[in-house]
Every structure is written in C-alpha cells, then in structure tokens.
Design a protein around this motif. Structure first.
Motif, PDB file in Angstrom:
ATOM      1  N   ALA A  81      21.343 -45.582 -29.586  1.00 44.73           N
ATOM      2  CA  ALA A  81      19.965 -45.230 -29.260  1.00 44.73           C
ATOM      3  C   ALA A  81      19.278 -44.721 -30.528  1.00 44.73           C
ATOM      4  O   ALA A  81      19.886 -44.017 -31.330  1.00 44.73           O
ATOM      5  CB  ALA A  81      19.939 -44.162 -28.178  1.00 44.73           C
ATOM      6  N   ASP A  99      12.097 -50.671 -29.544  1.00 43.63           N
ATOM      7  CA  ASP A  99      12.854 -50.121 -28.420  1.00 43.63           C
ATOM      8  C   ASP A  99      13.439 -48.741 -28.731  1.00 43.63           C
ATOM      9  O   ASP A  99      14.558 -48.423 -28.318  1.00 43.63           O
ATOM     10  CB  ASP A  99      13.977 -51.085 -28.022  1.00 43.63           C
ATOM     11  CG  ASP A  99      14.485 -50.820 -26.605  1.00 43.63           C
ATOM     12  OD1 ASP A  99      13.715 -50.273 -25.799  1.00 43.63           O
ATOM     13  OD2 ASP A  99      15.660 -51.129 -26.324  1.00 43.63           O
ATOM     14  N   VAL A 101      14.099 -44.867 -28.344  1.00 45.51           N
ATOM     15  CA  VAL A 101      14.185 -44.005 -27.171  1.00 45.51           C
ATOM     16  C   VAL A 101      13.085 -42.956 -27.180  1.00 45.51           C
ATOM     17  O   VAL A 101      12.529 -42.598 -26.151  1.00 45.51           O
ATOM     18  CB  VAL A 101      15.567 -43.324 -27.107  1.00 45.51           C
ATOM     19  CG1 VAL A 101      15.620 -42.277 -26.003  1.00 45.51           C
ATOM     20  CG2 VAL A 101      16.656 -44.356 -26.890  1.00 45.51           C
ATOM     21  N   ARG A 119      16.704 -38.108 -23.179  1.00 50.53           N
ATOM     22  CA  ARG A 119      16.361 -39.526 -23.058  1.00 50.53           C
ATOM     23  C   ARG A 119      17.481 -40.415 -23.592  1.00 50.53           C
ATOM     24  O   ARG A 119      17.751 -41.491 -23.056  1.00 50.53           O
ATOM     25  CB  ARG A 119      15.051 -39.804 -23.792  1.00 50.53           C
ATOM     26  CG  ARG A 119      13.831 -39.182 -23.122  1.00 50.53           C
ATOM     27  CD  ARG A 119      12.540 -39.654 -23.760  1.00 50.53           C
ATOM     28  NE  ARG A 119      11.376 -39.170 -23.025  1.00 50.53           N
ATOM     29  CZ  ARG A 119      10.709 -38.068 -23.317  1.00 50.53           C
ATOM     30  NH1 ARG A 119      11.100 -37.332 -24.345  1.00 50.53           N
ATOM     31  NH2 ARG A 119       9.677 -37.688 -22.601  1.00 50.53           N
ATOM     32  N   ARG A 123      19.484 -43.250 -21.551  1.00 50.21           N
ATOM     33  CA  ARG A 123      19.616 -44.615 -22.045  1.00 50.21           C
ATOM     34  C   ARG A 123      21.074 -45.063 -22.024  1.00 50.21           C
ATOM     35  O   ARG A 123      21.383 -46.220 -21.724  1.00 50.21           O
ATOM     36  CB  ARG A 123      19.066 -44.701 -23.470  1.00 50.21           C
ATOM     37  CG  ARG A 123      19.312 -46.033 -24.182  1.00 50.21           C
ATOM     38  CD  ARG A 123      18.537 -47.189 -23.570  1.00 50.21           C
ATOM     39  NE  ARG A 123      17.099 -46.987 -23.687  1.00 50.21           N
ATOM     40  CZ  ARG A 123      16.389 -47.365 -24.750  1.00 50.21           C
ATOM     41  NH1 ARG A 123      16.966 -47.954 -25.777  1.00 50.21           N
ATOM     42  NH2 ARG A 123      15.083 -47.161 -24.777  1.00 50.21           N
TER      43      ARG A 123
END
Length: 257
Positions: A81, A99, A101, A119, A123
């Motif tokens: 992430a 993309d 996070v 977050r 994810r």
C-alpha cells in the motif's frame, strides 16, 4: 494483530526521522519501520529484499520521483500500500490515479498518519471490528531528534519549549533539543501539562515557581519599564509572560499553592 511493516522513502533525512518518530507513537494499528530509503532506486532495492506492507512515499525526489515510483509499484503483482507524502497539495488528484491509499501533506501530524495506517490495514484486509484492548497508561513522551538519533523524552522532564525561526527548542533539566514540529502542535500534544506564557513559548506547569515584575526580558517592557516573568525550575531561569497570557499563569500558581 501484527504491526504494519513500513518503508519510509524521502530524500530528506530529517523528514524520514520525523516520520519514524511519529510512527513510533501510532497504535491501532501500530507500525514497524523495516527500512528507510533516500531515493526511488534505494526504495526498489529495499522492496526486493524485504516484506513491506506500506510505503510512506515522498513525491518530490531527485531522479525518479515518488509519483513515478508509485505507478511502478502499482503494476507489481503483489504491491505494498502506498501513502503519498508531500509539502504540496496539487498532486492530490494524481494520488488517486496511482491508487494511493492516502495522501498526507507536510508537516505530517500523528493523528492524520494514524488515519492513513487504518486505511492501509483496510486495504490489506486486516481491519477488525473487535474493539482494541484497554491499554495500560504509558508515560507520556515527546519524540525528538538528537545528533541523528530518535529519542523519546518523558513529558515530566520538559521545562519549556520556545519557537525560534522555523524550529522549536525543547529545554529539559539536562539537555536542549531542536524539534521540527510546530509549537502549536506540541502544545496540543502536551495538553494540560503545559501553559502558554507567550506567543513563542510554552512552559510545563510543574516547572513554574514564581511570577514577578522584573526588568525587561529581551528588551521588551511596558510603560513602567518592567515586564512580567515566571521563574522555572530546575535552572531558575526567568521567562517573559505576555499580558494576554498573564491570567493563565496566575491560575497555574494559584492551583499549585
């Protein structure tokens, strides 16, 4: 639940040190810094040999910038992430394109970083609806840097903090440290343990010993040629008090008495 394994990528050593210190204070989820990198090339090398859950990635770096690295990581079969970190807010839209996070602006605040870690956990599919266990009370600390080392200073050792230029000087009984945090942020983190005595100074309530009219401090005085000042211990130093903050300081002394 396991702590998140984090790689910090920023070409500025002080910025990496600050993020490492903030991560040390994060809980639910907690995070472990597995490595640091000063460039995209160093980051790719670290990612090739380490298991990493998340990358705190600065956007503006020499050579391959953070956005290009984020795009490259996005194309990997198993990608960590990415949380983008920058002093500029104009890249927020691009953060969605790669993309990311989350998107943090400098100076990063601990509470905002903690939100980003939540977050990341979501994810990765690790988020839990179970309430975190009740924690034992830890000794409150401030994270500071001293000659390249990250130190945790107990709040009980703080005497005062003074804003000077772009940095804040933290004074304890034995040492002085230079912080890159904003004075207002430090004041908020210290909470009821401190009182503001001047626009550029915050003092530990436990350190205040006396309040007197004295000769000018730093050349500033009122119409009577004097100024209010508090004496702090240890050290016995006298620090100027502004008229606006005078009632708060008197209240601290009244409660202590």
């Amino acid at each position: 639940m396991d702590r998140l394994r984090v790689l910090i990528v920023d070409d500025e050593p002080l910025a990496r040190m600050r993020l490492r210190g903030l991560l040390a204070d994060c809980v639910h989820p907690g995070a472990t810094v597995v490595d640091e990198a000063g460039s995209a090339a160093e980051a790719l090398h670290a990612l090739a040999r380490l298991q990493v859950d998340a990358v705190l990635l600065d956007i503006h770096m020499p050579g391959m910038d953070g956005m290009a690295l984020a795009q490259r990581l996005r194309d990997q079969p198993v990608a960590p992430a990415v949380v983008l970190v920058t002093a500029h807010a104009e890249h927020a839209l691009q953060a969605f394109e790669v993309d990311a996070v989350d998107y943090l602006t400098k100076p990063v605040r601990r509470a905002r970083l903690q939100e980003a870690l939540v977050r990341v956990e979501q994810r990765l599919g690790r988020s839990s609806s179970v309430a975190p266990p009740v924690q034992t009370v830890d000794v409150p600390t401030l994270v500071v840097s001293d000659r390249g080392r990250v130190l945790r200073i107990p709040v009980s050792e703080v005497v005062y903090l003074r804003a000077e230029m772009k940095y804040v000087t933290l004074v304890t009984a034995r040492h002085r440290y230079v912080l890159d945090d904003a004075l207002s942020d430090l004041e908020q983190r210290l909470g009821e343990a401190v009182v503001r005595i001047h626009r550029s100074m915050v003092v530990a309530k436990s350190a205040v010993r006396a309040l007197e009219r004295r000769a000018p401090v730093n050349g500033e005085a009122d119409e009577g040629g004097e100024t209010w000042a508090v004496q702090v211990e240890p050290g016995g130093e006298w620090l100027q008090v502004s008229r606006r903050q005078l009632p708060q300081v008197r209240e601290v002394l009244a409660r202590a008495g």
